[in-house]
Design a protein around this motif. Structure first.
Motif, PDB file in Angstrom:
ATOM      1  N   LEU A  32       0.813  -1.212   0.000  1.00 35.12           N
ATOM      2  CA  LEU A  32       0.000   0.000   0.000  1.00 35.12           C
ATOM      3  C   LEU A  32       0.847   1.263   0.000  1.00 35.12           C
ATOM      4  O   LEU A  32       0.572   2.200  -0.739  1.00 35.12           O
ATOM      5  CB  LEU A  32      -0.943   0.009   1.214  1.00 35.12           C
ATOM      6  N   ASN A  33       1.861   1.293   0.825  1.00 33.23           N
ATOM      7  CA  ASN A  33       2.714   2.468   0.954  1.00 33.23           C
ATOM      8  C   ASN A  33       4.052   2.192   0.272  1.00 33.23           C
ATOM      9  O   ASN A  33       4.783   1.278   0.678  1.00 33.23           O
ATOM     10  CB  ASN A  33       2.931   2.793   2.430  1.00 33.23           C
ATOM     11  N   TRP A  34       4.345   2.993  -0.766  1.00 30.20           N
ATOM     12  CA  TRP A  34       5.499   2.734  -1.609  1.00 30.20           C
ATOM     13  C   TRP A  34       6.564   3.794  -1.427  1.00 30.20           C
ATOM     14  O   TRP A  34       6.256   4.978  -1.247  1.00 30.20           O
ATOM     15  CB  TRP A  34       5.074   2.657  -3.075  1.00 30.20           C
ATOM     16  N   GLY A  35       7.825   3.367  -1.467  1.00 27.14           N
ATOM     17  CA  GLY A  35       8.945   4.273  -1.297  1.00 27.14           C
ATOM     18  C   GLY A  35       9.286   5.040  -2.558  1.00 27.14           C
ATOM     19  O   GLY A  35       8.514   5.083  -3.518  1.00 27.14           O
ATOM     20  N   ALA A  36      10.480   5.630  -2.551  1.00 23.07           N
ATOM     21  CA  ALA A  36      10.912   6.466  -3.673  1.00 23.07           C
ATOM     22  C   ALA A  36      11.060   5.643  -4.945  1.00 23.07           C
ATOM     23  O   ALA A  36      11.457   4.474  -4.902  1.00 23.07           O
ATOM     24  CB  ALA A  36      12.232   7.143  -3.322  1.00 23.07           C
ATOM     25  N   GLU A  37      10.755   6.268  -6.073  1.00 23.19           N
ATOM     26  CA  GLU A  37      10.868   5.603  -7.367  1.00 23.19           C
ATOM     27  C   GLU A  37      12.280   5.756  -7.918  1.00 23.19           C
ATOM     28  O   GLU A  37      12.903   6.817  -7.784  1.00 23.19           O
ATOM     29  CB  GLU A  37       9.861   6.180  -8.367  1.00 23.19           C
ATOM     30  N   THR A  38      12.782   4.687  -8.537  1.00 20.61           N
ATOM     31  CA  THR A  38      14.103   4.694  -9.157  1.00 20.61           C
ATOM     32  C   THR A  38      13.989   4.181 -10.587  1.00 20.61           C
ATOM     33  O   THR A  38      13.345   3.149 -10.826  1.00 20.61           O
ATOM     34  CB  THR A  38      15.087   3.798  -8.384  1.00 20.61           C
ATOM     35  N   CYS A  39      14.594   4.867 -11.537  1.00 18.49           N
ATOM     36  CA  CYS A  39      14.562   4.427 -12.931  1.00 18.49           C
ATOM     37  C   CYS A  39      15.434   3.190 -13.098  1.00 18.49           C
ATOM     38  O   CYS A  39      16.573   3.145 -12.604  1.00 18.49           O
ATOM     39  CB  CYS A  39      15.054   5.539 -13.845  1.00 18.49           C
ATOM     40  N   CYS A  40      14.916   2.158 -13.770  1.00 21.06           N
ATOM     41  CA  CYS A  40      15.710   0.939 -13.988  1.00 21.06           C
ATOM     42  C   CYS A  40      15.842   0.560 -15.460  1.00 21.06           C
ATOM     43  O   CYS A  40      16.752  -0.193 -15.802  1.00 21.06           O
ATOM     44  CB  CYS A  40      15.130  -0.234 -13.193  1.00 21.06           C
ATOM     45  N   ILE A  41      14.972   1.044 -16.345  1.00 26.26           N
ATOM     46  CA  ILE A  41      15.105   0.800 -17.783  1.00 26.26           C
ATOM     47  C   ILE A  41      14.925   2.130 -18.515  1.00 26.26           C
ATOM     48  O   ILE A  41      13.858   2.738 -18.462  1.00 26.26           O
ATOM     49  CB  ILE A  41      14.067  -0.216 -18.301  1.00 26.26           C
ATOM     50  N   ASP A  42      15.990   2.567 -19.180  1.00 28.55           N
ATOM     51  CA  ASP A  42      15.961   3.820 -19.929  1.00 28.55           C
ATOM     52  C   ASP A  42      16.828   3.633 -21.165  1.00 28.55           C
ATOM     53  O   ASP A  42      18.011   3.306 -21.060  1.00 28.55           O
ATOM     54  CB  ASP A  42      16.492   4.974 -19.067  1.00 28.55           C
ATOM     55  N   THR A  43      16.273   3.812 -22.341  1.00 28.98           N
ATOM     56  CA  THR A  43      17.026   3.609 -23.574  1.00 28.98           C
ATOM     57  C   THR A  43      17.998   4.744 -23.850  1.00 28.98           C
ATOM     58  O   THR A  43      18.954   4.579 -24.598  1.00 28.98           O
ATOM     59  CB  THR A  43      16.084   3.482 -24.780  1.00 28.98           C
ATOM     60  N   GLY A  44      17.727   5.939 -23.280  1.00 30.73           N
ATOM     61  CA  GLY A  44      18.475   7.112 -23.693  1.00 30.73           C
ATOM     62  C   GLY A  44      18.033   7.551 -25.077  1.00 30.73           C
ATOM     63  O   GLY A  44      17.131   6.950 -25.678  1.00 30.73           O
TER      64      GLY A  44
END
Length: 221
Positions: free
Chosen positions: A52-64
């Motif tokens: 229910l309660n989610w922490g900070a988001e982090t990018c894990c897939i980015d093509t650039g």
């Protein structure tokens, strides 16, 4: 029954949010979701102790910056202690389904394009959902279009033993044309319940006051 609050929101960083998938962890859950940061679509992750309660988001897939700059629609499978993610990679002109592997769900390998999903009548494949089979193979359910439009979208499937080379199943799993999905079906999510399978999916409307605009926007070019 909808629960109060939001799990992941725009929070000033994201312009739009896309579809998601979740995996269970020993200490909680991890969600993977697509988001548009105003530059391009990327796939992010976040963790929660209770779902229910989610922490900070982090990018894990980015093509650039790339000919296929956007990624959406993550689908996660686990095998031999590893994670494998399938997702749509696309531009304004083409879409493909790619995959990446991770030992910890945090750092992901170089993206590889899945082969064998398209046929002579299919130009665009998208929204993958992958499930394990009893014989050790994998089956992918995905939406496909015969031209660059959401209209007429249908759901097909393919089988693979290695997660990269796929062999299409004969026929189409789901065609549009029902009461609530007359213009297209997409975003399959398949779950196993006992010895049966259940598919959840999105469907485009039939009659709607925005139909003339949408038909104009998605006309063949």
């Amino acid at each position: 029954r909808e629960e109060p609050g939001e799990r992941v929101g725009l929070r000033g960083e994201f312009v739009r949010l896309g579809s998601s998938d979740m995996v269970a962890l020993p200490e909680g859950y991890r969600i993977y979701f697509a988001a548009d940061d105003g530059e391009r679509w990327k796939i992010y992750r976040a963790e929660s102790p209770d779902g229910l309660n989610w922490g900070a988001e982090t990018c894990c897939i980015d093509t650039g910056p790339h000919d296929l700059p956007h990624v959406q629609d993550p689908s996660i499978v686990t095998f031999e202690g590893c994670y494998q993610m399938y997702f749509m990679r696309f531009s304004a002109r083409e879409t493909h389904i790619y995959t990446s592997i991770s030992s910890d769900g945090l750092q992901w390998s170089e993206m590889q394009c899945c082969q064998g999903l398209s046929d002579a009548q299919t130009a665009f494949v998208r929204t993958p959902n992958v499930v394990p089979l009893d014989d050790g193979n994998w089956r992918m359910y995905f939406a496909e279009n015969t031209w660059r439009s959401a209209l007429g979208s249908r759901i097909a499937s393919a089988v693979s033993s290695d997660g990269l080379q796929w062999r299409r199943d004969e026929g189409i799993r789901l065609h549009p044309g029902g009461e609530l999905d007359g213009q297209g079906v997409f975003c399959p999510e398949v779950v196993r319940i006992g010895d049966r399978w259940k598919m959840y999916y999105g469907g485009y409307w039939n009659k709607h006051w925005l139909a003339p605009y949408t038909l104009f926007r998605h006309r063949p070019r």
